[in-house]
Design a protein around this motif. Structure first.
Motif, PDB file in Angstrom:
ATOM      1  N   ILE A 135       0.843  -1.177   0.000  1.00  0.00           N
ATOM      2  CA  ILE A 135       0.000   0.000   0.000  1.00  0.00           C
ATOM      3  C   ILE A 135       0.881   1.230   0.000  1.00  0.00           C
ATOM      4  O   ILE A 135       1.695   1.421   0.898  1.00  0.00           O
ATOM      5  CB  ILE A 135      -0.949   0.006   1.215  1.00  0.00           C
ATOM      6  CG1 ILE A 135      -1.919  -1.169   1.102  1.00  0.00           C
ATOM      7  CG2 ILE A 135      -1.715   1.317   1.291  1.00  0.00           C
ATOM      8  CD1 ILE A 135      -2.742  -1.387   2.321  1.00  0.00           C
ATOM      9  N   ASP A 136       0.755   2.064  -1.030  1.00  0.00           N
ATOM     10  CA  ASP A 136       1.613   3.224  -1.174  1.00  0.00           C
ATOM     11  C   ASP A 136       0.886   4.535  -0.907  1.00  0.00           C
ATOM     12  O   ASP A 136       1.513   5.576  -0.825  1.00  0.00           O
ATOM     13  CB  ASP A 136       2.216   3.267  -2.577  1.00  0.00           C
ATOM     14  CG  ASP A 136       3.094   2.054  -2.850  1.00  0.00           C
ATOM     15  OD1 ASP A 136       2.933   1.447  -3.914  1.00  0.00           O
ATOM     16  OD2 ASP A 136       3.908   1.710  -1.982  1.00  0.00           O
ATOM     17  N   LEU A 137      -0.437   4.502  -0.833  1.00  0.00           N
ATOM     18  CA  LEU A 137      -1.208   5.720  -0.637  1.00  0.00           C
ATOM     19  C   LEU A 137      -1.761   5.725   0.784  1.00  0.00           C
ATOM     20  O   LEU A 137      -2.693   4.988   1.085  1.00  0.00           O
ATOM     21  CB  LEU A 137      -2.354   5.783  -1.647  1.00  0.00           C
ATOM     22  CG  LEU A 137      -3.202   7.048  -1.640  1.00  0.00           C
ATOM     23  CD1 LEU A 137      -2.370   8.250  -2.079  1.00  0.00           C
ATOM     24  CD2 LEU A 137      -4.399   6.881  -2.558  1.00  0.00           C
ATOM     25  N   PRO A 138      -1.190   6.510   1.688  1.00  0.00           N
ATOM     26  CA  PRO A 138      -1.663   6.495   3.078  1.00  0.00           C
ATOM     27  C   PRO A 138      -3.113   6.986   3.179  1.00  0.00           C
ATOM     28  O   PRO A 138      -3.529   7.892   2.452  1.00  0.00           O
ATOM     29  CB  PRO A 138      -0.709   7.463   3.791  1.00  0.00           C
ATOM     30  CG  PRO A 138       0.481   7.574   2.904  1.00  0.00           C
ATOM     31  CD  PRO A 138      -0.044   7.406   1.504  1.00  0.00           C
ATOM     32  N   LEU A 139      -3.854   6.379   4.088  1.00  0.00           N
ATOM     33  CA  LEU A 139      -5.232   6.777   4.352  1.00  0.00           C
ATOM     34  C   LEU A 139      -5.333   7.440   5.721  1.00  0.00           C
ATOM     35  O   LEU A 139      -4.631   7.056   6.659  1.00  0.00           O
ATOM     36  CB  LEU A 139      -6.163   5.566   4.339  1.00  0.00           C
ATOM     37  CG  LEU A 139      -6.344   4.787   3.040  1.00  0.00           C
ATOM     38  CD1 LEU A 139      -7.245   3.588   3.276  1.00  0.00           C
ATOM     39  CD2 LEU A 139      -6.917   5.683   1.953  1.00  0.00           C
ATOM     40  N   ILE A 140      -6.232   8.407   5.828  1.00  0.00           N
ATOM     41  CA  ILE A 140      -6.690   8.891   7.128  1.00  0.00           C
ATOM     42  C   ILE A 140      -8.162   8.518   7.222  1.00  0.00           C
ATOM     43  O   ILE A 140      -8.974   8.949   6.399  1.00  0.00           O
ATOM     44  CB  ILE A 140      -6.498  10.409   7.278  1.00  0.00           C
ATOM     45  CG1 ILE A 140      -5.011  10.754   7.334  1.00  0.00           C
ATOM     46  CG2 ILE A 140      -7.205  10.908   8.545  1.00  0.00           C
ATOM     47  CD1 ILE A 140      -4.722  12.235   7.408  1.00  0.00           C
ATOM     48  N   ASP A 141      -8.482   7.690   8.187  1.00  0.00           N
ATOM     49  CA  ASP A 141      -9.861   7.247   8.401  1.00  0.00           C
ATOM     50  C   ASP A 141     -10.519   8.280   9.306  1.00  0.00           C
ATOM     51  O   ASP A 141     -10.353   8.258  10.519  1.00  0.00           O
ATOM     52  CB  ASP A 141      -9.844   5.859   9.051  1.00  0.00           C
ATOM     53  CG  ASP A 141     -11.210   5.205   9.067  1.00  0.00           C
ATOM     54  OD1 ASP A 141     -12.213   5.919   8.928  1.00  0.00           O
ATOM     55  OD2 ASP A 141     -11.273   3.970   9.245  1.00  0.00           O
ATOM     56  N   HIS A 142     -11.294   9.185   8.710  1.00  0.00           N
ATOM     57  CA  HIS A 142     -11.745  10.334   9.490  1.00  0.00           C
ATOM     58  C   HIS A 142     -12.964  10.038  10.362  1.00  0.00           C
ATOM     59  O   HIS A 142     -13.366  10.895  11.159  1.00  0.00           O
ATOM     60  CB  HIS A 142     -12.012  11.543   8.567  1.00  0.00           C
ATOM     61  CG  HIS A 142     -13.430  11.675   8.085  1.00  0.00           C
ATOM     62  ND1 HIS A 142     -14.281  12.643   8.552  1.00  0.00           N
ATOM     63  CD2 HIS A 142     -14.128  10.970   7.168  1.00  0.00           C
ATOM     64  CE1 HIS A 142     -15.449  12.537   7.954  1.00  0.00           C
ATOM     65  NE2 HIS A 142     -15.383  11.530   7.113  1.00  0.00           N
TER      66      HIS A 142
END
Length: 387
Positions: free
Chosen positions: A19-26
């Motif tokens: 996984i190269d695209l970091p997520l922020i789970d808001h």
């Protein structure tokens, strides 16, 4: 063509789970870390509070397919193994280890946790951070603060102290949440209730509580009173909209019913985050385009729609500005919710961006920028996470 193929790799690589695209789970909730029976797992795999009739199974569902397809390889199994084999493997690994594997498969760098659900099994933000190997921040639920204050106050004391109590409780939080959609619905006056109206409603609420022995806030005046106290804090306010658990009367949770409130608050220094939105995704997108302080996500259905989750992602991207759309999972209890939501969002978003690039509607650079905005940059900006 090479650039086009590379874009999908940025979004997801299901063979290696790179996984190269970091997520922020808001918007999400805590995990249940205790060992679960098969029936307990099935109960957490649906929004219903009731057992299904004989011959049915909550995992014979889009989410059940997604667990078998996406989560089984994370726990060392072949994709689409029978669900009983999956549950047996989960027990063998142990709930703690399984949750760590599932959460860390998502590529999420920050989780914004709504801590308002009164379930003692759920991990708190500190324990969630340790399990996920990621940062956690708190979202404070307005109604939970109100009910706690009421339990140790008088009606007059409640009305006078709630704004200060909410401000104090949320001092370290990055946002607030209201469940007015569950407790009453969005068909409410847009104006702030007067002190006299709030005190009258509080008196009635406290009198009823002497009979029931509990404080559960459902009065529309008091719910508005709490919502306006939240507006006064200046923090982003998350609003559950659309599909949810058995408390919801779905037609009352249509976010378009909030239009008058959005008009009344447009000039204030406040933002509203419309959570989930299904099946009112297009309505939420229109509101986000029209009102500068309205944002949306399609969490919750990102796991419950299973292979159909791309429909909600596409609808969210139809009309709303890309700067107004955020990623969330609305995961609760099961690590599988987090894993499925993240994988489904990545796959659906990558497919959409690849389609736009291949049809000439966007360059690969455009697509990467849009994906990064929705995955993390919008959340960083709105919640001031870099401050």
């Amino acid at each position: 063509m090479a650039e086009h193929q590379q874009l999908a790799g940025i979004m997801t690589d299901t063979s290696s789970r790179r996984i190269d695209l970091p997520l922020i789970d808001h918007h999400c909730h805590g995990l249940v870390e205790t060992e679960l029976s098969d029936d307990e797992f099935r109960s957490l795999a649906t929004e219903s509070d009731w057992p299904g009739p004989a011959g049915t199974d909550s995992l014979d569902s889009p989410f059940g397919l997604a667990v078998r397809r996406l989560c089984a390889p994370i726990l060392g199994l072949e994709p689409l193994v029978p669900i009983d084999e999956y549950l047996a493997q989960r027990r063998n690994i142990g709930a703690g280890a399984a949750n760590r594997l599932l959460l860390r498969s998502t590529g999420t760098t920050e989780f914004l946790l709504d801590t308002g659900i009164p379930d003692a099994r759920l991990l708190d933000p500190t324990a969630m951070a340790a399990c996920a190997g990621a940062r956690t921040r708190e979202i404070v639920r307005i109604e939970t603060v109100a009910e706690h204050l009421a339990s140790e106050s008088t009606a007059a004391g409640f009305v006078s102290r709630l704004p200060e109590a909410l401000a104090d409780r949320s001092r370290e939080a990055v946002g607030l949440k209201s469940i007015i959609a569950y407790r009453h619905g969005f068909d409410i006056p847009a104006e702030r209730p007067t002190g006299r109206e709030a005190l009258k409603a509080a008196d009635e609420w406290f009198r009823a509580a002497t009979t029931t022995g509990t404080f559960r806030i459902t009065d529309p005046v008091l719910l508005r009173f709490g919502l306006w106290a939240g507006i006064d804090t200046g923090l982003p306010i998350q609003l559950h909209t659309g599909y949810g658990d058995v408390d919801i009367e779905l037609f009352r949770a249509d976010p378009s019913r909030l239009t008058s409130l959005f008009r009344a608050t447009r000039s204030l220094d406040i933002v509203f985050m419309l959570l989930h939105c299904y099946p009112f995704v297009r309505e939420a997108g229109i509101l986000a385009q029209i009102f500068p302080h309205v944002y949306l996500d399609v969490g919750l259905v990102s796991h419950y729609l299973g292979p159909g989750s791309g429909t909600a992602v596409r609808q969210a991207m139809e009309i709303a500005p890309f700067s107004k759309i955020l990623y969330s999972s609305d995961s609760y209890g099961l690590g599988e919710h987090y894993a499925v939501s993240a994988a489904n969002w990545r796959t659906s978003f990558a497919a959409l961006m690849d389609e736009w690039v291949s049809s000439g509607w966007a360059t690969p650079k455009d697509a990467e920028k849009i994906a990064t905005m929705v995955a993390s940059d919008n959340a960083k900006r709105v919640y001031k996470l870099d401050a």
